[in-house]
Design a protein around this motif. Sequence first.
Motif, PDB file in Angstrom:
ATOM      1  N   ALA A  27       0.850  -1.181   0.000  1.00  0.00           N
ATOM      2  CA  ALA A  27       0.000   0.000   0.000  1.00  0.00           C
ATOM      3  C   ALA A  27       0.892   1.240   0.000  1.00  0.00           C
ATOM      4  N   THR A  28       0.266   2.390  -0.092  1.00  0.00           N
ATOM      5  CA  THR A  28       0.964   3.651   0.079  1.00  0.00           C
ATOM      6  C   THR A  28       0.495   4.226   1.398  1.00  0.00           C
ATOM      7  N   GLY A  29       1.450   4.578   2.250  1.00  0.00           N
ATOM      8  CA  GLY A  29       1.075   5.007   3.589  1.00  0.00           C
ATOM      9  C   GLY A  29       1.601   6.365   3.981  1.00  0.00           C
ATOM     10  N   GLU A  30       1.202   6.750   5.153  1.00  0.00           N
ATOM     11  CA  GLU A  30       1.655   8.001   5.752  1.00  0.00           C
ATOM     12  C   GLU A  30       3.165   7.943   5.987  1.00  0.00           C
ATOM     13  N   TYR A  31       3.744   9.071   6.257  1.00  0.00           N
ATOM     14  CA  TYR A  31       5.175   9.174   6.582  1.00  0.00           C
ATOM     15  C   TYR A  31       6.075   8.632   5.481  1.00  0.00           C
ATOM     16  N   ASP A  32       5.696   8.821   4.234  1.00  0.00           N
ATOM     17  CA  ASP A  32       6.514   8.363   3.099  1.00  0.00           C
ATOM     18  C   ASP A  32       6.837   6.871   3.187  1.00  0.00           C
ATOM     19  N   ASN A  33       5.888   6.096   3.669  1.00  0.00           N
ATOM     20  CA  ASN A  33       6.012   4.636   3.802  1.00  0.00           C
ATOM     21  C   ASN A  33       7.056   4.193   4.832  1.00  0.00           C
ATOM     22  N   MET A  34       7.480   5.087   5.705  1.00  0.00           N
ATOM     23  CA  MET A  34       8.395   4.667   6.762  1.00  0.00           C
ATOM     24  C   MET A  34       7.605   3.949   7.857  1.00  0.00           C
ATOM     25  N   CYS A  35       8.300   3.079   8.582  1.00  0.00           N
ATOM     26  CA  CYS A  35       7.674   2.304   9.650  1.00  0.00           C
ATOM     27  C   CYS A  35       7.195   3.234  10.760  1.00  0.00           C
ATOM     28  N   ALA A  36       5.909   3.204  11.039  1.00  0.00           N
ATOM     29  CA  ALA A  36       5.336   4.070  12.070  1.00  0.00           C
ATOM     30  C   ALA A  36       5.902   3.736  13.452  1.00  0.00           C
ATOM     31  N   MET A  37       6.158   2.460  13.731  1.00  0.00           N
ATOM     32  CA  MET A  37       6.737   2.090  15.021  1.00  0.00           C
ATOM     33  C   MET A  37       8.179   2.564  15.100  1.00  0.00           C
ATOM     34  N   GLY A  38       8.908   2.458  14.017  1.00  0.00           N
ATOM     35  CA  GLY A  38      10.268   2.974  13.984  1.00  0.00           C
ATOM     36  C   GLY A  38      10.298   4.458  14.301  1.00  0.00           C
ATOM     37  N   LEU A  39       9.403   5.212  13.688  1.00  0.00           N
ATOM     38  CA  LEU A  39       9.337   6.654  13.939  1.00  0.00           C
ATOM     39  C   LEU A  39       8.993   6.938  15.392  1.00  0.00           C
ATOM     40  N   ALA A  40       8.092   6.149  15.959  1.00  0.00           N
ATOM     41  CA  ALA A  40       7.720   6.325  17.364  1.00  0.00           C
ATOM     42  C   ALA A  40       8.919   6.073  18.276  1.00  0.00           C
ATOM     43  N   LEU A  41       9.891   5.291  17.787  1.00  0.00           N
ATOM     44  CA  LEU A  41      11.115   5.003  18.538  1.00  0.00           C
ATOM     45  C   LEU A  41      12.286   5.871  18.071  1.00  0.00           C
ATOM     46  N   THR A  59      -3.485   5.042   6.187  1.00  0.00           N
ATOM     47  CA  THR A  59      -2.704   3.811   6.181  1.00  0.00           C
ATOM     48  C   THR A  59      -1.326   4.082   6.760  1.00  0.00           C
ATOM     49  N   TYR A  60      -0.942   3.252   7.734  1.00  0.00           N
ATOM     50  CA  TYR A  60       0.371   3.348   8.359  1.00  0.00           C
ATOM     51  C   TYR A  60       1.136   2.070   8.060  1.00  0.00           C
ATOM     52  N   CYS A  61       2.407   2.223   7.718  1.00  0.00           N
ATOM     53  CA  CYS A  61       3.257   1.106   7.303  1.00  0.00           C
ATOM     54  C   CYS A  61       4.131   0.644   8.459  1.00  0.00           C
ATOM     55  N   PHE A  62       4.536  -0.631   8.372  1.00  0.00           N
ATOM     56  CA  PHE A  62       5.394  -1.214   9.401  1.00  0.00           C
ATOM     57  C   PHE A  62       6.452  -2.073   8.739  1.00  0.00           C
ATOM     58  N   GLY A  63       7.609  -2.138   9.366  1.00  0.00           N
ATOM     59  CA  GLY A  63       8.704  -2.938   8.838  1.00  0.00           C
ATOM     60  C   GLY A  63       8.444  -4.424   8.909  1.00  0.00           C
ATOM     61  N   ASN A  64       7.627  -4.843   9.894  1.00  0.00           N
ATOM     62  CA  ASN A  64       7.276  -6.255  10.046  1.00  0.00           C
ATOM     63  C   ASN A  64       6.067  -6.373  10.970  1.00  0.00           C
ATOM     64  N   GLU A  65       5.587  -7.582  11.135  1.00  0.00           N
ATOM     65  CA  GLU A  65       4.389  -7.817  11.961  1.00  0.00           C
ATOM     66  C   GLU A  65       4.644  -7.479  13.429  1.00  0.00           C
ATOM     67  N   THR A  66       5.858  -7.706  13.914  1.00  0.00           N
ATOM     68  CA  THR A  66       6.178  -7.399  15.312  1.00  0.00           C
ATOM     69  C   THR A  66       6.055  -5.904  15.570  1.00  0.00           C
ATOM     70  N   ALA A  67       6.567  -5.094  14.657  1.00  0.00           N
ATOM     71  CA  ALA A  67       6.461  -3.635  14.792  1.00  0.00           C
ATOM     72  C   ALA A  67       4.993  -3.214  14.803  1.00  0.00           C
ATOM     73  N   ASN A  78       1.540   6.160  20.212  1.00  0.00           N
ATOM     74  CA  ASN A  78       2.570   5.903  19.212  1.00  0.00           C
ATOM     75  C   ASN A  78       2.444   6.834  18.007  1.00  0.00           C
ATOM     76  N   LEU A  79       1.215   7.165  17.620  1.00  0.00           N
ATOM     77  CA  LEU A  79       1.022   8.125  16.527  1.00  0.00           C
ATOM     78  C   LEU A  79       1.567   9.498  16.898  1.00  0.00           C
ATOM     79  N   LYS A  80       1.345   9.916  18.141  1.00  0.00           N
ATOM     80  CA  LYS A  80       1.875  11.205  18.592  1.00  0.00           C
ATOM     81  C   LYS A  80       3.404  11.216  18.504  1.00  0.00           C
TER      82      LYS A  80
END
Length: 90
Positions: A27-41, A59-67, A78-80
């Motif tokens: 998909a195409t997601g927010e944050y230029d397709n960067m992992c939302a959990m990564g950004l939160a960290l 739509t928010y993207c993630f590097g993997n299912e764990t993220a 996490n969005l904040k």
Amino acid sequence: MEETMTKFLTPAIFAGALLFAGSAIAATGEYDNMCAMGLALDKKVETDCSVNAEIDGKTYCFGNETAKTLFMKDPEENLKKAQSFYDDNQ
């Protein structure tokens, strides 16, 4: 006549199925397709957005299912964090 129609439609159906399958992969997601959990960290992690979640119509993207699983434990907080890091690192 039926055999001619089958020969004509089979390649078209196959091509349509490939197009559909290709578009369903990522998909195409927010944050230029960067992992939302990564950004939160406070990390930039590029993704192909094949692992994603929809929150409030976005739509928010993630590097993997764990993220994704970790993110979804507290999506509001996490969005904040993700938004703040993303805004500060443009």
